[in-house]
Design a protein around this motif. Structure first.
Motif, mmCIF file in Angstrom:
data_model
loop_
_atom_site.group_PDB
_atom_site.id
_atom_site.type_symbol
_atom_site.label_atom_id
_atom_site.label_comp_id
_atom_site.label_asym_id
_atom_site.label_seq_id
_atom_site.Cartn_x
_atom_site.Cartn_y
_atom_site.Cartn_z
ATOM 1 N N HIS A 58 -22.991 -2.215 -25.427
ATOM 2 C CA HIS A 58 -21.891 -2.017 -24.470
ATOM 3 C C HIS A 58 -20.686 -2.910 -24.794
ATOM 4 C CE1 HIS A 58 -25.417 -0.608 -22.248
ATOM 5 N NE2 HIS A 58 -24.601 0.102 -21.493
ATOM 6 N N ALA A 59 -20.926 -3.962 -25.573
ATOM 7 C CA ALA A 59 -19.844 -4.884 -25.947
ATOM 8 C C ALA A 59 -18.697 -4.152 -26.634
ATOM 9 C CB ALA A 59 -20.390 -5.976 -26.877
ATOM 10 N N LEU A 60 -19.007 -3.037 -27.296
ATOM 11 C CA LEU A 60 -17.975 -2.249 -28.001
ATOM 12 C C LEU A 60 -16.955 -1.637 -27.039
ATOM 13 C CD1 LEU A 60 -20.442 -0.405 -30.402
ATOM 14 C CD2 LEU A 60 -18.659 -1.982 -31.158
ATOM 15 N N GLU A 101 -18.056 7.744 -18.231
ATOM 16 C CA GLU A 101 -16.858 6.895 -18.314
ATOM 17 C C GLU A 101 -16.969 5.860 -19.436
ATOM 18 O OE1 GLU A 101 -13.929 7.173 -16.718
ATOM 19 O OE2 GLU A 101 -14.742 9.015 -15.881
ATOM 20 N N GLN A 102 -18.192 5.342 -19.645
ATOM 21 C CA GLN A 102 -18.404 4.367 -20.720
ATOM 22 C C GLN A 102 -18.135 5.006 -22.083
ATOM 23 O OE1 GLN A 102 -22.453 3.239 -19.591
ATOM 24 N NE2 GLN A 102 -21.762 1.159 -19.222
ATOM 25 N N ARG A 103 -18.676 6.214 -22.278
ATOM 26 C CA ARG A 103 -18.486 6.907 -23.558
ATOM 27 C C ARG A 103 -17.014 7.259 -23.758
ATOM 28 N NH1 ARG A 103 -23.039 9.922 -21.810
ATOM 29 N NH2 ARG A 103 -21.905 11.882 -21.911
ATOM 30 N N ARG A 110 -14.383 6.329 -26.740
ATOM 31 C CA ARG A 110 -13.705 7.440 -27.427
ATOM 32 C C ARG A 110 -12.186 7.247 -27.428
ATOM 33 N NH1 ARG A 110 -16.155 11.417 -24.844
ATOM 34 N NH2 ARG A 110 -14.449 11.947 -23.456
ATOM 35 N N ASP A 111 -11.668 6.691 -26.338
ATOM 36 C CA ASP A 111 -10.220 6.488 -26.221
ATOM 37 C C ASP A 111 -9.682 5.404 -27.173
ATOM 38 O OD1 ASP A 111 -10.085 8.438 -24.319
ATOM 39 O OD2 ASP A 111 -10.013 7.076 -22.604
#
Length: 303
Positions: free
Chosen positions: A268-270, A294-296, A300-301
């Motif tokens: 998740h640090a990414l 939302e995390q993905r 992606r953004d």
């Protein structure tokens, strides 16, 4: 109640019967018994203490009487005929005021298909919009030297399924399109090899790649499984997790931003705001169901 219920009269009481000290019906609906019992099905609505079932029934009946003529059909006639569905007005009438159990069944079927159809059309419209916007996103030289070298170093041949998936993804990329695919297979079926080959192809064509895993253990396993093989090809692979702190973390973040690191494996640090990429081209999410939408999207953004 004292005014309405008369001694000596017979009444019908409708409600949930519970057995306590004796039989009880809490807040029943009631009416005078006319000497004949008719079968009647009444819907039970979700309500609160301020609104009884009877009051809600009355409101809904009045609403249907007033607004049903304005309800428009939203399923094409050919679909109604093909699947033997009733119209929208009829379904609303039957689900709120059924004459028998068959009415409820056909009304529920109609409502369920309408809901599924609207959901699917919503997904399709988004997909069409994405496809319309999704062209010439990638500028690739179509260099495959590293991919071929990596394939030749493997001690086994790719399966037909692996080749098929790689070809499909490559076809999307070569048309400049963003790939949005779920690769599914049993443990040990070779999903990771597919991901590595596509990551290598993107790196060779001047993009960075990411492998995101839900846990630090899994991220470390991915990192250790690829770092040596890819380093031999001149590809810089590094790992970013929550446990990497201080100057080491600052140095790594700087190298990711400058594009010195080709492939970043992490958790998740990414997703964190201060993680910035030079030219992110491909994200591989392992066990993607363990990450929120939302995390993905946040990751992606960044590309």
């Amino acid at each position: 109640l004292k005014k309405n219920l008369q001694i000596g009269e017979e009444y019908i009481f409708i409600g949930n019967v519970k057995r306590g000290y004796n039989f009880q019906i809490t807040s029943p609906e009631y009416r005078k018994y006319s000497g004949k019992l008719s079968e009647e099905i009444k819907p039970i609505y979700s309500t609160n203490r301020n609104l009884s079932q009877n009051q809600l029934h009355k409101i809904i009946r009045e609403g249907i009487k007033k607004y049903l003529p304005f309800i428009e059909e939203n399923i094409p006639l050919e679909i109604l005929k093909k699947y033997k569905l009733i119209g929208r007005k009829e379904a609303i009438l039957k689900i709120h005021m059924p004459k028998n159990l068959a009415d409820i069944k056909i009304a529920k079927k109609r409502m369920a298909i309408e809901e599924l159809l609207l959901l699917e059309l919503g997904i399709l419209s988004k997909r069409f919009q994405l496809d319309a916007d999704n062209s010439s996103r990638y500028k690739l030289n179509d260099d495959k030297y590293m991919v071929k070298k990596y394939l030749n170093s493997l001690e086994f041949q790719l399966t037909r399924a692996q080749k098929k998936v790689i070809t499909e993804i490559y076809k999307d990329l070569s048309h400049g399109k963003i790939v949005n695919r779920l690769i599914q297979g049993d443990v040990g079926s070779g999903k990771t090899i597919v991901a590595i080959l596509i990551l290598l192809y993107l790196v060779e064509n001047s993009y960075q790649g990411v492998i995101m895993a839900p846990t630090e253990i899994l991220a470390t396993q991915h990192y250790l499984s690829v770092v040596d093989d890819l380093s031999n090809l001149g590809v810089r692979v590094d790992i970013l997790t929550g446990s990497i702190k201080g100057k080491k973390r600052e140095k790594l973040l700087s190298e990711i931003k400058l594009g010195v690191v080709d492939i970043v494996v992490g958790t998740h640090a990414l997703i964190e705001d201060h993680v910035k990429f030079n030219k992110l081209g491909l994200i591989v999410v392992d066990e993607q169901h363990r990450f929120g939408v939302e995390q993905r999207k946040k990751l992606r953004d960044k590309g």
